[in-house]
Scaffold this motif. Structure first.
Motif, PDB file in Angstrom:
ATOM      1  N   TYR A   1      -9.231  19.755  36.867  1.00 41.89           N
ATOM      2  CA  TYR A   1      -8.817  21.168  36.843  1.00 41.89           C
ATOM      3  C   TYR A   1      -8.044  21.492  35.567  1.00 41.89           C
ATOM      4  O   TYR A   1      -8.235  22.534  34.951  1.00 41.89           O
ATOM      5  CB  TYR A   1      -7.946  21.486  38.065  1.00 41.89           C
ATOM      6  CG  TYR A   1      -8.729  21.820  39.316  1.00 41.89           C
ATOM      7  CD1 TYR A   1      -9.146  23.141  39.556  1.00 41.89           C
ATOM      8  CD2 TYR A   1      -9.027  20.851  40.257  1.00 41.89           C
ATOM      9  CE1 TYR A   1      -9.844  23.454  40.710  1.00 41.89           C
ATOM     10  CE2 TYR A   1      -9.724  21.144  41.408  1.00 41.89           C
ATOM     11  CZ  TYR A   1     -10.143  22.454  41.636  1.00 41.89           C
ATOM     12  OH  TYR A   1     -10.828  22.763  42.767  1.00 41.89           O
TER      13      TYR A   1
ATOM     14  N   LEU B   1      -5.713  17.096  48.253  1.00 46.84           N
ATOM     15  CA  LEU B   1      -5.042  18.392  48.372  1.00 46.84           C
ATOM     16  C   LEU B   1      -3.893  18.502  47.367  1.00 46.84           C
ATOM     17  O   LEU B   1      -3.739  19.537  46.693  1.00 46.84           O
ATOM     18  CB  LEU B   1      -4.505  18.533  49.801  1.00 46.84           C
ATOM     19  CG  LEU B   1      -4.326  19.930  50.364  1.00 46.84           C
ATOM     20  CD1 LEU B   1      -5.616  20.704  50.339  1.00 46.84           C
ATOM     21  CD2 LEU B   1      -3.793  19.849  51.787  1.00 46.84           C
TER      22      LEU B   1
ATOM     23  N   ILE C   1     -10.545  21.124  52.967  1.00 49.70           N
ATOM     24  CA  ILE C   1      -9.788  19.898  53.258  1.00 49.70           C
ATOM     25  C   ILE C   1      -8.843  20.118  54.442  1.00 49.70           C
ATOM     26  O   ILE C   1      -8.774  19.301  55.368  1.00 49.70           O
ATOM     27  CB  ILE C   1      -8.996  19.447  52.013  1.00 49.70           C
ATOM     28  CG1 ILE C   1      -9.958  18.875  50.964  1.00 49.70           C
ATOM     29  CG2 ILE C   1      -7.958  18.400  52.386  1.00 49.70           C
ATOM     30  CD1 ILE C   1      -9.318  18.585  49.631  1.00 49.70           C
ATOM     31  N   GLU C   2      -8.141  21.246  54.424  1.00 48.57           N
ATOM     32  CA  GLU C   2      -7.201  21.502  55.517  1.00 48.57           C
ATOM     33  C   GLU C   2      -7.935  21.658  56.840  1.00 48.57           C
ATOM     34  O   GLU C   2      -7.473  21.197  57.882  1.00 48.57           O
ATOM     35  CB  GLU C   2      -6.369  22.749  55.214  1.00 48.57           C
ATOM     36  CG  GLU C   2      -5.551  22.564  53.936  1.00 48.57           C
ATOM     37  CD  GLU C   2      -4.267  23.365  53.923  1.00 48.57           C
ATOM     38  OE1 GLU C   2      -4.186  24.346  54.692  1.00 48.57           O
ATOM     39  OE2 GLU C   2      -3.358  23.001  53.150  1.00 48.57           O
TER      40      GLU C   2
ATOM     41  N   ALA D   1     -10.792  20.197  57.571  1.00 47.79           N
ATOM     42  CA  ALA D   1     -11.226  18.859  57.969  1.00 47.79           C
ATOM     43  C   ALA D   1     -10.072  18.095  58.617  1.00 47.79           C
ATOM     44  O   ALA D   1     -10.231  17.451  59.655  1.00 47.79           O
ATOM     45  CB  ALA D   1     -11.750  18.087  56.762  1.00 47.79           C
TER      46      ALA D   1
ATOM     47  N   LEU E   1      -7.773  12.717  51.953  1.00 50.49           N
ATOM     48  CA  LEU E   1      -7.788  14.184  51.990  1.00 50.49           C
ATOM     49  C   LEU E   1      -6.449  14.760  51.559  1.00 50.49           C
ATOM     50  O   LEU E   1      -6.389  15.721  50.789  1.00 50.49           O
ATOM     51  CB  LEU E   1      -8.140  14.672  53.403  1.00 50.49           C
ATOM     52  CG  LEU E   1      -9.595  14.452  53.850  1.00 50.49           C
ATOM     53  CD1 LEU E   1      -9.788  14.912  55.293  1.00 50.49           C
ATOM     54  CD2 LEU E   1     -10.548  15.200  52.939  1.00 50.49           C
TER      55      LEU E   1
ATOM     56  N   TYR F   1      -9.005  24.413  32.998  1.00 54.19           N
ATOM     57  CA  TYR F   1      -8.232  25.655  32.925  1.00 54.19           C
ATOM     58  C   TYR F   1      -7.240  25.696  31.773  1.00 54.19           C
ATOM     59  O   TYR F   1      -6.909  26.760  31.267  1.00 54.19           O
ATOM     60  CB  TYR F   1      -7.491  25.898  34.253  1.00 54.19           C
ATOM     61  CG  TYR F   1      -8.390  26.406  35.337  1.00 54.19           C
ATOM     62  CD1 TYR F   1      -8.725  27.770  35.406  1.00 54.19           C
ATOM     63  CD2 TYR F   1      -8.917  25.548  36.292  1.00 54.19           C
ATOM     64  CE1 TYR F   1      -9.562  28.245  36.393  1.00 54.19           C
ATOM     65  CE2 TYR F   1      -9.753  26.009  37.280  1.00 54.19           C
ATOM     66  CZ  TYR F   1     -10.083  27.363  37.333  1.00 54.19           C
ATOM     67  OH  TYR F   1     -10.909  27.823  38.312  1.00 54.19           O
TER      68      TYR F   1
ATOM     69  N   ILE G   1      -5.250  19.238  43.955  1.00 54.05           N
ATOM     70  CA  ILE G   1      -5.652  20.636  43.724  1.00 54.05           C
ATOM     71  C   ILE G   1      -4.424  21.512  43.539  1.00 54.05           C
ATOM     72  O   ILE G   1      -4.406  22.433  42.721  1.00 54.05           O
ATOM     73  CB  ILE G   1      -6.484  21.172  44.921  1.00 54.05           C
ATOM     74  CG1 ILE G   1      -7.768  20.360  45.078  1.00 54.05           C
ATOM     75  CG2 ILE G   1      -6.808  22.642  44.742  1.00 54.05           C
ATOM     76  CD1 ILE G   1      -8.555  20.709  46.321  1.00 54.05           C
TER      77      ILE G   1
ATOM     78  N   LEU H   1      -3.071  24.553  40.556  1.00 55.64           N
ATOM     79  CA  LEU H   1      -2.984  25.868  41.200  1.00 55.64           C
ATOM     80  C   LEU H   1      -1.592  26.461  41.009  1.00 55.64           C
ATOM     81  O   LEU H   1      -1.442  27.632  40.644  1.00 55.64           O
ATOM     82  CB  LEU H   1      -3.319  25.736  42.698  1.00 55.64           C
ATOM     83  CG  LEU H   1      -3.195  27.018  43.522  1.00 55.64           C
ATOM     84  CD1 LEU H   1      -4.191  28.074  43.050  1.00 55.64           C
ATOM     85  CD2 LEU H   1      -3.408  26.746  45.012  1.00 55.64           C
TER      86      LEU H   1
ATOM     87  N   PRO I   1     -12.162  28.662  43.053  1.00 56.39           N
ATOM     88  CA  PRO I   1     -12.360  27.226  42.810  1.00 56.39           C
ATOM     89  C   PRO I   1     -11.213  26.363  43.331  1.00 56.39           C
ATOM     90  O   PRO I   1     -11.378  25.165  43.546  1.00 56.39           O
ATOM     91  CB  PRO I   1     -12.439  27.131  41.279  1.00 56.39           C
ATOM     92  CG  PRO I   1     -12.823  28.489  40.835  1.00 56.39           C
ATOM     93  CD  PRO I   1     -12.212  29.442  41.815  1.00 56.39           C
ATOM     94  N   PHE I   2     -10.038  26.970  43.517  1.00 56.07           N
ATOM     95  CA  PHE I   2      -8.938  26.228  44.137  1.00 56.07           C
ATOM     96  C   PHE I   2      -8.980  26.367  45.645  1.00 56.07           C
ATOM     97  O   PHE I   2      -8.800  25.409  46.387  1.00 56.07           O
ATOM     98  CB  PHE I   2      -7.591  26.771  43.650  1.00 56.07           C
ATOM     99  CG  PHE I   2      -7.338  26.546  42.185  1.00 56.07           C
ATOM    100  CD1 PHE I   2      -6.806  25.343  41.751  1.00 56.07           C
ATOM    101  CD2 PHE I   2      -7.636  27.529  41.253  1.00 56.07           C
ATOM    102  CE1 PHE I   2      -6.563  25.126  40.407  1.00 56.07           C
ATOM    103  CE2 PHE I   2      -7.394  27.325  39.914  1.00 56.07           C
ATOM    104  CZ  PHE I   2      -6.860  26.113  39.483  1.00 56.07           C
TER     105      PHE I   2
ATOM    106  N   PRO J   1     -12.086  24.412  48.076  1.00 52.33           N
ATOM    107  CA  PRO J   1     -11.868  23.001  48.456  1.00 52.33           C
ATOM    108  C   PRO J   1     -10.600  22.806  49.271  1.00 52.33           C
ATOM    109  O   PRO J   1     -10.604  22.027  50.227  1.00 52.33           O
ATOM    110  CB  PRO J   1     -11.780  22.265  47.120  1.00 52.33           C
ATOM    111  CG  PRO J   1     -11.705  23.293  46.067  1.00 52.33           C
ATOM    112  CD  PRO J   1     -12.186  24.585  46.621  1.00 52.33           C
ATOM    113  N   ALA J   2      -9.539  23.548  48.943  1.00 54.00           N
ATOM    114  CA  ALA J   2      -8.287  23.364  49.681  1.00 54.00           C
ATOM    115  C   ALA J   2      -8.459  23.739  51.143  1.00 54.00           C
ATOM    116  O   ALA J   2      -8.028  23.014  52.044  1.00 54.00           O
ATOM    117  CB  ALA J   2      -7.174  24.196  49.043  1.00 54.00           C
TER     118      ALA J   2
END
Lengths: 288, 253, 69
Positions: free
Chosen positions: B137, B30, C20-21, C23, B26, B141, B33, B37, C12-13, C16-17
């Motif tokens: 991503y 993160l 996850i946090e 979870a 996880l 993008y 992502i 971003l 879209p960012f 999921p972020a």
């Protein structure tokens, strides 16, 4: 025939000489009580036998083969505080052990051992086990691959009296399968199940042999006289050349002669009991 | 090496049951992502700060996204893995969990190798998870032509893990504290980074494998330009593992 | 561009972020509450760390703070 022999074993940690020429022999089929005070070097001796520590000098022979550091001989071992992976179940832990030693028919054997030591064959994880359960899991893992010998390091010192009795009964019940070396400072445990005994003191084995023979050879029969008052006991003690403890006097001389002597002085004990030779007497004599 | 596969399997089971694999996955997802971003946000953030002024803002590119990815992986990811592997041997020594198993014939060397393999597995999977997310991503993008070699750029960093985790395992074997591995790793990293101030050392220095990813990505450097550093990294890893085995042999279990 | 459109652009960012946090925080909180003993620190400290210090709090807890026994 001796299954395990240690000859002139020396071991030091830094400047501290723990073992100084230790000689020890465990006969095949014995339950050998390895007795000594805390810190006498019992654990170190066991670790040497298992090849977990290097020897400084001397030799260790197990079943005719020399024991070397880093090489295991298939001796079962129950450490004083056995540590497991808490997130495994008892079955999983035993399976890990069994696969290490390539134990045949492992699934059945694990079930058999769990049954023998009285642990449930469930998915319950080891971290919830009591001390007694952990000791029993230790026995199961130690005996899993049918070793010719089992070393137990202070197995009962962490248990309550009921747990201790249970554990000793378990040891006695596996005795026909394996030779056992049991280290302890609890003398009554040795008297209860051991047939051989060795007393470790000052880095050496001070005495070893069959328990009964040792007791007979090293301790004298004694008699304990109890008197009505402490003054009477004092007088009696002076008369017999002994020391009075409260209202009791213990003599190692012939009981009949002592009693005749007392009665001649009109000293009438209220009770007199022969004292059985005990391991404690022997122990105190040896380490004195 | 008796017991290597068994201990590795056991490590995997325990890591799963202790929720470590899930948490690690996880966390790296993160990170994956976060990289695109940040790339997307940076111009917008600059705009809000510089309101009223007319500045020409660069459009975010795939390179900015990958730049953030490597920043995350080298400045945070490596140290996360250091935490992951730092307690792995020391904890066993503290708790005495190896005594029974070694008495049953488990080789101490097998313990070191299994722990190392486990750490390496986690590193590779973590890095690839984050990589996959950033890749997806970025492709969506920033579909530009500025990053022709994303895969190639990843290899040096993956390879650096070979040495990095060997250092952490060595540190973990040296002491009873669960943080010695982390500290040793951090110390070595700092030392190698300082060493890189000398230009002549650059090609040989393992730490270059964590610095040159962008140059490889954009094609300004070739994969084999760092060949000596790959070799030094491997040699260092072998030396650390050999030393760890030697230390564990002498240590009281 | 309105705020809504801005947020929509980043969904879209963010989705999921945030998942996850969430979870991480939930597994962390459950584990902290189920285990009374820690390698160091106490329950309050670990709860604060796993909830608010994302994602390092849960990471540190599961790799260095959690005690099985």
């Amino acid at each position: 025939m001796d299954l395990l022999t240690l000859t002139k074993v020396n071991k030091a940690f830094g400047s501290q000489q723990v073992l100084k020429g230790l000689d020890l022999a465990v006969p095949q089929g014995a339950i050998y009580g390895f007795v000594g005070e805390n810190g006498a070097g019992k654990t170190t001796t066991m670790r040497l036998i298992l090849g977990l520590e290097p020897l400084d000098s001397g030799t260790i022979t197990f079943a005719g083969q020399p024991v070397r550091f880093g090489q295991t001989q298939g001796i079962g071992y129950l450490p004083d505080v056995p540590a497991y992976y808490g997130d495994l179940s008892a079955r999983e832990y035993l399976t890990l052990c069994g696969r290490l030693t390539h134990t045949p028919h492992l699934h059945e054997r694990v079930g058999e051992m769990l049954h023998l030591v009285g642990l449930p064959d469930t998915r319950r994880r080891v971290h919830g086990f009591s001390r007694g359960m952990k000791q029993r899991l230790g026995i199961a893992s130690a005996l899993l691959d049918r070793p010719a010998m089992l070393l137990c390091d202070e197995p009962t010192s962490a248990l309550d009296p009921a747990g201790r009795r249970e554990f000793l009964a378990l040891l006695a019940s596996v005795h026909n399968e394996t030779t056992i070396l049991l280290s302890t400072h609890i003398l009554s445990d040795v008297e209860r199940i051991c047939d051989y005994v060795g007393i470790l003191h000052a880095g050496k084995l001070q005495v070893q042999g069959p328990l009964q023979a040792l007791l007979a050879a090293h301790t004298q029969p004694a008699t304990c006289f109890t008197f009505g008052t402490e003054t009477e006991a004092q007088t009696a003690a002076t008369l017999l050349g002994a020391v009075a403890k409260a209202d009791q006097v213990t003599v190692t001389a012939d009981a009949r002669a002592a009693l005749t002597q007392l009665l001649a002085q009109h000293l009438m004990p209220t009770a007199f009991n022969p004292i059985k030779a005990s391991l404690e007497q022997l122990f105190m004599e040896v380490i004195a | 090496m008796r017991g290597y596969a068994l201990i590795l399997q056991n490590e995997l089971i325990l890591a799963w049951r202790r929720y470590r694999l899930v948490v690690l996955a996880l966390v790296f997802l993160l990170f994956g992502i976060e990289a695109p971003l940040v790339a997307k946000l940076t111009p917008a953030l600059l705009k809000s700060i510089g309101q009223g002024m007319t500045i020409t803002l660069p459009e975010p590119t795939s390179v900015m996204s990958w730049q953030q990815y490597y920043k995350n992986m080298t400045q945070i990811g490596l140290f996360v893995l250091a935490i992951v592997a730092s307690g792995t041997v020391s904890r066993e020594l503290n708790e005495g969990t190896l005594v029974i198993l070694v008495a049953k014939g488990l080789r101490r060397n097998a313990v070191i190798m299994a722990k190392y393999t486990m750490a390496l597995l986690q590193w590779v999977v973590a890095l690839l998870l984050a990589f996959g997310v950033t890749y997806a991503y970025t492709a969506y993008y920033f579909p530009d032509e500025l990053s022709p070699h994303p895969w190639l750029a990843l290899w040096p960093l993956l390879w650096f893990g070979v040495l990095w985790l060997a250092i952490i395992i060595l540190g973990s074997t040296l002491s009873k504290s669960g943080f010695t591995g982390f500290l040793l790793g951090a110390g070595v990293y700092l030392g190698l980074t300082l060493l890189n101030m000398f230009k002549a050392v650059h090609r040989f220095n393992p730490v270059s494998l964590t610095n040159d990813n962008l140059a490889l990505l954009t094609g300004t450097k070739t994969f084999w330009s760092l060949a000596p550093a790959y070799a030094v990294t491997l040699a260092g890893a072998v030396a650390c593992l050999a030393l760890a085995m030697l230390v564990l042999k002498k240590r009281r279990l | 561009m309105t705020d809504f459109e801005l947020i929509k652009e980043y969904l879209p960012f963010l989705i999921p972020a945030v998942l996850i946090e969430l979870a991480l925080a939930i597994t962390g909180v459950i584990s902290v509450l189920r285990h009374p003993h820690y390698r160091f620190g106490n329950r309050i400290l670990w709860l604060l760390l796993v909830i608010f210090v994302q994602p390092f709090g849960p990471l540190l807890y599961f790799f260095a703070g959690r005690e099985v026994e």
